[in-house]
Design a protein around this motif. Structure first.
Motif, PDB file in Angstrom:
ATOM      1  N   ILE A 358       0.845  -1.187   0.000  1.00  0.00           N
ATOM      2  CA  ILE A 358       0.000   0.000   0.000  1.00  0.00           C
ATOM      3  C   ILE A 358       0.885   1.242   0.000  1.00  0.00           C
ATOM      4  N   VAL A 359       0.456   2.279  -0.676  1.00  0.00           N
ATOM      5  CA  VAL A 359       1.252   3.498  -0.811  1.00  0.00           C
ATOM      6  C   VAL A 359       1.483   4.163   0.545  1.00  0.00           C
ATOM      7  N   ALA A 360       2.694   4.706   0.724  1.00  0.00           N
ATOM      8  CA  ALA A 360       3.071   5.445   1.946  1.00  0.00           C
ATOM      9  C   ALA A 360       2.777   4.641   3.196  1.00  0.00           C
ATOM     10  N   LYS A 361       3.119   3.361   3.169  1.00  0.00           N
ATOM     11  CA  LYS A 361       2.852   2.503   4.325  1.00  0.00           C
ATOM     12  C   LYS A 361       3.638   2.989   5.535  1.00  0.00           C
ATOM     13  N   GLY A 362       2.923   3.195   6.635  1.00  0.00           N
ATOM     14  CA  GLY A 362       3.552   3.659   7.864  1.00  0.00           C
ATOM     15  C   GLY A 362       3.796   5.144   7.912  1.00  0.00           C
ATOM     16  N   ARG A 363       3.368   5.851   6.855  1.00  0.00           N
ATOM     17  CA  ARG A 363       3.548   7.310   6.805  1.00  0.00           C
ATOM     18  C   ARG A 363       2.206   7.996   6.606  1.00  0.00           C
ATOM     19  N   LEU A 364       2.113   9.229   7.076  1.00  0.00           N
ATOM     20  CA  LEU A 364       0.871   9.973   6.920  1.00  0.00           C
ATOM     21  C   LEU A 364       0.686  10.455   5.497  1.00  0.00           C
ATOM     22  N   LEU A 365       1.771  10.934   4.870  1.00  0.00           N
ATOM     23  CA  LEU A 365       1.679  11.525   3.535  1.00  0.00           C
ATOM     24  C   LEU A 365       2.562  10.770   2.541  1.00  0.00           C
ATOM     25  N   PRO A 366       2.159  10.747   1.270  1.00  0.00           N
ATOM     26  CA  PRO A 366       3.013  10.140   0.245  1.00  0.00           C
ATOM     27  C   PRO A 366       4.124  11.091  -0.146  1.00  0.00           C
ATOM     28  N   SER A 367       5.148  10.554  -0.776  1.00  0.00           N
ATOM     29  CA  SER A 367       6.185  11.415  -1.334  1.00  0.00           C
ATOM     30  C   SER A 367       5.625  12.119  -2.562  1.00  0.00           C
ATOM     31  N   LEU A 368       6.323  13.127  -3.054  1.00  0.00           N
ATOM     32  CA  LEU A 368       5.882  13.839  -4.254  1.00  0.00           C
ATOM     33  C   LEU A 368       5.777  12.885  -5.432  1.00  0.00           C
ATOM     34  N   SER A 369       6.760  11.984  -5.552  1.00  0.00           N
ATOM     35  CA  SER A 369       6.745  11.016  -6.648  1.00  0.00           C
ATOM     36  C   SER A 369       5.516  10.107  -6.544  1.00  0.00           C
ATOM     37  N   GLU A 370       5.215   9.629  -5.352  1.00  0.00           N
ATOM     38  CA  GLU A 370       4.043   8.766  -5.160  1.00  0.00           C
ATOM     39  C   GLU A 370       2.753   9.523  -5.475  1.00  0.00           C
ATOM     40  N   PHE A 371       2.696  10.769  -5.044  1.00  0.00           N
ATOM     41  CA  PHE A 371       1.497  11.572  -5.293  1.00  0.00           C
ATOM     42  C   PHE A 371       1.268  11.769  -6.793  1.00  0.00           C
ATOM     43  N   LEU A 372       2.321  12.076  -7.521  1.00  0.00           N
ATOM     44  CA  LEU A 372       2.187  12.302  -8.964  1.00  0.00           C
ATOM     45  C   LEU A 372       1.796  11.015  -9.686  1.00  0.00           C
ATOM     46  N   LYS A 373       2.348   9.898  -9.246  1.00  0.00           N
ATOM     47  CA  LYS A 373       1.976   8.617  -9.843  1.00  0.00           C
ATOM     48  C   LYS A 373       0.510   8.287  -9.569  1.00  0.00           C
ATOM     49  N   MET A 374       0.060   8.549  -8.351  1.00  0.00           N
ATOM     50  CA  MET A 374      -1.347   8.322  -8.014  1.00  0.00           C
ATOM     51  C   MET A 374      -2.252   9.227  -8.854  1.00  0.00           C
ATOM     52  N   LEU A 375      -1.843  10.476  -9.015  1.00  0.00           N
ATOM     53  CA  LEU A 375      -2.641  11.425  -9.778  1.00  0.00           C
ATOM     54  C   LEU A 375      -2.753  10.999 -11.234  1.00  0.00           C
ATOM     55  N   LEU A 376      -1.640  10.546 -11.817  1.00  0.00           N
ATOM     56  CA  LEU A 376      -1.656  10.087 -13.206  1.00  0.00           C
ATOM     57  C   LEU A 376      -2.540   8.850 -13.357  1.00  0.00           C
ATOM     58  N   THR A 377      -2.384   7.880 -12.457  1.00  0.00           N
ATOM     59  CA  THR A 377      -3.176   6.654 -12.534  1.00  0.00           C
ATOM     60  C   THR A 377      -4.662   6.949 -12.361  1.00  0.00           C
ATOM     61  N   PHE A 378      -4.971   7.831 -11.423  1.00  0.00           N
ATOM     62  CA  PHE A 378      -6.362   8.210 -11.198  1.00  0.00           C
ATOM     63  C   PHE A 378      -6.938   8.903 -12.430  1.00  0.00           C
ATOM     64  N   SER A 379      -6.173   9.781 -13.048  1.00  0.00           N
ATOM     65  CA  SER A 379      -6.642  10.495 -14.242  1.00  0.00           C
ATOM     66  C   SER A 379      -6.911   9.532 -15.394  1.00  0.00           C
ATOM     67  N   LEU A 380      -6.016   8.574 -15.600  1.00  0.00           N
ATOM     68  CA  LEU A 380      -6.227   7.569 -16.645  1.00  0.00           C
ATOM     69  C   LEU A 380      -7.472   6.735 -16.365  1.00  0.00           C
ATOM     70  N   THR A 381      -7.684   6.425 -15.101  1.00  0.00           N
ATOM     71  CA  THR A 381      -8.855   5.637 -14.713  1.00  0.00           C
ATOM     72  C   THR A 381     -10.144   6.414 -14.955  1.00  0.00           C
ATOM     73  N   VAL A 382     -10.147   7.691 -14.595  1.00  0.00           N
ATOM     74  CA  VAL A 382     -11.322   8.539 -14.835  1.00  0.00           C
ATOM     75  C   VAL A 382     -11.648   8.575 -16.324  1.00  0.00           C
ATOM     76  N   PHE A 383     -10.634   8.738 -17.149  1.00  0.00           N
ATOM     77  CA  PHE A 383     -10.832   8.780 -18.601  1.00  0.00           C
ATOM     78  C   PHE A 383     -11.450   7.469 -19.094  1.00  0.00           C
ATOM     79  N   ALA A 384     -10.936   6.336 -18.605  1.00  0.00           N
ATOM     80  CA  ALA A 384     -11.451   5.034 -19.038  1.00  0.00           C
ATOM     81  C   ALA A 384     -12.895   4.829 -18.595  1.00  0.00           C
ATOM     82  N   TRP A 385     -13.260   5.351 -17.417  1.00  0.00           N
ATOM     83  CA  TRP A 385     -14.632   5.186 -16.929  1.00  0.00           C
ATOM     84  C   TRP A 385     -15.652   5.858 -17.838  1.00  0.00           C
ATOM     85  N   ILE A 386     -15.241   6.834 -18.631  1.00  0.00           N
ATOM     86  CA  ILE A 386     -16.174   7.486 -19.557  1.00  0.00           C
ATOM     87  C   ILE A 386     -16.739   6.453 -20.532  1.00  0.00           C
ATOM     88  N   PHE A 387     -15.884   5.572 -21.039  1.00  0.00           N
ATOM     89  CA  PHE A 387     -16.352   4.516 -21.939  1.00  0.00           C
ATOM     90  C   PHE A 387     -17.267   3.547 -21.199  1.00  0.00           C
TER      91      PHE A 387
END
Length: 486
Positions: A358-387
């Motif tokens: 799980i992302v940022a295990k044992g930490r309150l906040l993700p790193s910047l790299s983790e956050f950007l990866k989550m944001l990209l993955t979430f954006s791709l998922t949102v786009f796919a849900w349109i179909f």
């Protein structure tokens, strides 16, 4: 009988009382009670399709025994494919016949020919995709020598039709659930309390979040030509939250209800919107289906052991079949294809198993790299849900085309939501609070499993009551669970 209905709220306590106070000393009676309750639960949808559920159960119970008893590989294969053929035949007629007939007719019409296929006006039996896969996993596992046939038809019937999972999963395995059905069960207070908390969280996700998001997602998707791109983005986000809260909410209620009866079902969701790549997303979204396709389709096709082109082929097959499982529409195939395209770079670079924890295990906040990866993955998922949400491929492209137009720079106004702007703002704030709770509880089985365990008892109860109050306060138009149509 919906999980979020008064009927279900009355049904469960009655079955619970009979289960623990009347039949507790006799395992066979306990299982018989669960079977009768499950058939009653299913009959509340449409009693006419009970015969199909019972027939499917009888078929796989019988063919499973025949597979085990067969002395030759040819004999085992005969009974296996008999079960597979009949099960998929029923699924094909009820779920896919109209799609194939219509698509073939449309194809011939392009060449000036007319097909004589007629569509059939038949209701899709609720849960057919789920209980069919329960039975198929049973006969496949017997064929592979993983399990031996169960001798009690009652026990096997409970495995197929246990009411919490009957209509929308999770898709159980005989290796996991049958041993629990076959052994004596004793009431476990901690397990039951945990189940009640999970039911509460599931109801909150379904009623307060999913149903309200559905109201605006439906309005925007159904009249997308009237809205600017900025509002269409909001519509896609509303649906993204809706489908997650709807389906994972159902799964939470199912798992929580099963715990009241001393059963542990397979986990179906593990905070997929916090994934750092698409491979991780699919390990965390509808886990029981993804693992089913992996074990019974992807690995038999060769999995990742073959050459590059074989691995690419298998990846596209698994995603296209997954898309088609969701519904008989080209939109679902497009959704599956798009996810395969997303997955391809990870496969080619051997990075599809990079994010197992799980992302940022044992930490309150993700790193910047983790956050950007989550944001990209979430954006791709949102786009796919349109179909996934669109009624047709044409509507999907029209919707996307308008998003990527100048109108995306338009600031959404209250008029866009037909005077419900305050409600929209309230649901957005509630959804943000929900995602925050999910983030804080992401290392638990469900978001509030460990919340308040160290708090004083009054504070802990105040927290649970506040969730219940929010659920009732934001109760809107009751929506059917999205995955009931699959």
């Amino acid at each position: 009988m919906l999980f979020n209905s008064l009927n279900f709220a009355l049904f469960v306590p009655v079955v619970f009382a009979l289960y623990w106070f009347v039949t507790q000393k006799n395992l066979t009676l306990q299982n018989l009670l669960l079977l009768v309750a499950s058939y009653f639960f299913y009959a509340c949808w449409d009693y006419r399709f009970l015969f199909l559920l019972i027939f499917s159960t009888l078929l796989d119970f019988f063919t499973g025994s025949k597979i085990f008893a067969a002395k030759t590989t040819a004999g085992k294969k005969f009974w296996l494919w008999l079960s597979v053929g009949i099960n998929l035949g029923f699924l094909g007629v009820f779920k896919y016949y109209n799609f194939f007939a219509g698509s073939f007719s449309d194809l011939l019409s392009h060449f000036g020919m007319r097909a004589g296929f007629n569509t059939i006006n038949v209701i899709l039996p609720v849960g057919i995709s789920f209980y069919t896969f329960h039975g198929l996993s049973y006969v496949f596992d017997i064929y592979r020598g993983r399990i031996t046939p169960v001798k009690s038809f009652i026990e096997y019937s409970v495995f197929v039709s246990f009411f919490p999972l009957l209509v929308a999963g999770p898709i159980e395995r005989a290796t996991h659930l049958l041993p629990q059905i076959q052994q004596k069960r004793r009431f476990n207070y901690s397990q039951a309390v945990n189940g009640l908390k999970q039911i509460l969280w599931g109801l909150f996700k379904k009623i307060a979040i999913a149903d309200n998001c559905a109201e605006f997602a439906n309005m925007i998707f159904n009249h997308h030509e009237q809205y600017p791109g900025s509002v269409l983005v909001m519509g896609a986000l509303f649906f993204t939250i809706q489908i997650y809260c709807d389906f994972s909410g159902y799964s939470d209620i199912a798992l929580g209800t099963a715990r009241l009866f001393g059963m542990e079902l397979l986990r179906n969701f593990a905070y997929p919107y916090f994934s750092r790549d698409i491979a991780e997303f699919w390990r965390r979204w509808h886990i029981s289906l993804s693992s089913w396709f992996k074990d019974y389709l992807y690995i038999p096709l060769g999995g990742s052991k073959g050459g590059l082109w074989q691995r690419i082929r298998n990846t596209f097959i698994i995603f296209l079949v997954s898309g088609f499982w969701h519904g008989a529409n080209w939109t679902f195939l497009a959704w599956g294809f798009l996810n395969a395209v997303y997955f391809l770079p990870l496969l080619l670079t051997n990075r599809n198993r990079s994010n197992m924890e799980i992302v940022a295990k044992g930490r309150l906040l993700p790193s910047l790299s983790e956050f950007l990866k989550m944001l990209l993955t979430f954006s791709l998922t949102v786009f796919a849900w349109i179909f996934f949400r669109a009624e047709s491929i044409g509507q999907a492209f029209s919707y996307i085309g308008k998003i990527f137009s100048r109108s995306i720079l338009t600031v959404p106004s209250g008029e866009a939501f037909e005077g419900a702007s305050f409600h929209v703002v309230a649901i957005i704030i509630l959804s943000i609070m929900f995602m925050l709770m999910e983030w804080l509880g992401r290392e638990e089985q469900f978001a509030i499993a460990g919340t308040g365990m160290r708090w004083p008892k009054p504070a802990r109860w105040a927290f649970y009551i506040s969730i219940a109050v929010l659920t009732f306060y934001f109760t809107g138009v009751q929506q059917q669970f999205v995955y009931f149509q699959f």
